[in-house]
Scaffold this motif. Sequence first.
Motif, PDB file in Angstrom:
ATOM      1  N   SER A  61      -3.840   3.378   0.064  1.00 26.70           N
ATOM      2  CA  SER A  61      -3.608   3.242  -1.176  1.00 26.70           C
ATOM      3  C   SER A  61      -2.435   2.341  -0.929  1.00 26.70           C
ATOM      4  N   GLY A  62      -2.051   2.541   0.495  1.00 30.24           N
ATOM      5  CA  GLY A  62      -0.819   1.657   1.051  1.00 30.24           C
ATOM      6  C   GLY A  62       0.339   0.699   0.014  1.00 30.24           C
ATOM      7  N   PRO A  63       0.368  -0.121   0.978  1.00 28.58           N
ATOM      8  CA  PRO A  63       0.189  -1.108   1.744  1.00 28.58           C
ATOM      9  C   PRO A  63       0.875  -0.089   3.334  1.00 28.58           C
ATOM     10  N   GLU A  64      -0.459  -0.518   3.997  1.00 25.16           N
ATOM     11  CA  GLU A  64       0.248   0.110   5.370  1.00 25.16           C
ATOM     12  C   GLU A  64       0.406  -1.127   6.244  1.00 25.16           C
ATOM     13  N   ILE A  65       1.558  -1.335   7.027  1.00 26.68           N
ATOM     14  CA  ILE A  65       1.829  -2.651   7.325  1.00 26.68           C
ATOM     15  C   ILE A  65       2.446  -2.264   9.111  1.00 26.68           C
ATOM     16  N   GLU A  66       1.189  -2.977   9.720  1.00 26.70           N
ATOM     17  CA  GLU A  66       1.191  -2.590  11.600  1.00 26.70           C
ATOM     18  C   GLU A  66       2.313  -4.120  11.884  1.00 26.70           C
ATOM     19  N   ARG A  67       2.645  -4.039  12.317  1.00 28.50           N
ATOM     20  CA  ARG A  67       3.731  -5.006  13.181  1.00 28.50           C
ATOM     21  C   ARG A  67       3.795  -4.676  14.864  1.00 28.50           C
ATOM     22  N   ARG A  71       0.012  -6.862   9.710  1.00 27.92           N
ATOM     23  CA  ARG A  71      -1.315  -6.806   9.582  1.00 27.92           C
ATOM     24  C   ARG A  71      -0.790  -5.544   8.260  1.00 27.92           C
ATOM     25  N   THR A  72      -1.589  -5.971   7.391  1.00 28.27           N
ATOM     26  CA  THR A  72      -1.079  -5.373   6.119  1.00 28.27           C
ATOM     27  C   THR A  72      -2.729  -4.712   5.720  1.00 28.27           C
ATOM     28  N   ARG A  73      -2.832  -3.687   5.602  1.00 28.28           N
ATOM     29  CA  ARG A  73      -4.104  -2.551   4.820  1.00 28.28           C
ATOM     30  C   ARG A  73      -4.068  -1.825   3.706  1.00 28.28           C
ATOM     31  N   GLY A  74      -4.579  -1.474   2.380  1.00 21.94           N
ATOM     32  CA  GLY A  74      -4.432  -0.813   1.386  1.00 21.94           C
ATOM     33  C   GLY A  74      -4.264  -1.592   0.280  1.00 21.94           C
ATOM     34  N   ARG A  75      -3.475  -1.801  -0.700  1.00 26.32           N
ATOM     35  CA  ARG A  75      -3.040  -2.520  -1.698  1.00 26.32           C
ATOM     36  C   ARG A  75      -1.494  -2.664  -1.554  1.00 26.32           C
TER      37      ARG A  75
END
Length: 127
Positions: free
Chosen positions: A3-9, A21-25
């Motif tokens: 339900s994020g967003p979960e952000i990977e850098r 890379r963004t995952r979730g809402r």
Amino acid sequence: MPSGPEIERFELEGANVLCIRTRGRNSVAASRANAPRLCARLEEEGRDGLILDYSDCALEHTVPQFASIAEIFAEAMPRHVTVAYVYSPANMMHALMMTKMLHKAGLKARAFPGWDEAESWIRAELA
């Protein structure tokens, strides 16, 4: 999908490319806050490229709302940065709008349906 967003850098191996890379809402408010910070980071770090991966992201933006985010990128993005945008079928129109607006601003940008194509393109452009 979280339900994020979960952000990977992370940095693209062997290249001066920042990957986000963004995952979730992802909300409009989050995008409005993050867009200028991301552009500033690219300038501060002297990055040559950026890969934005939204392929696992559910954008809560309407296309017109996303246009306002694309305007922030178009105005604040360092002009030497090459941008690859990875989209999902659900946010393809957002990706096309973003890359069109970046092109109009004089930036090199392209949208891709998958990571491998985006990575290959940006590596070739920056070679």
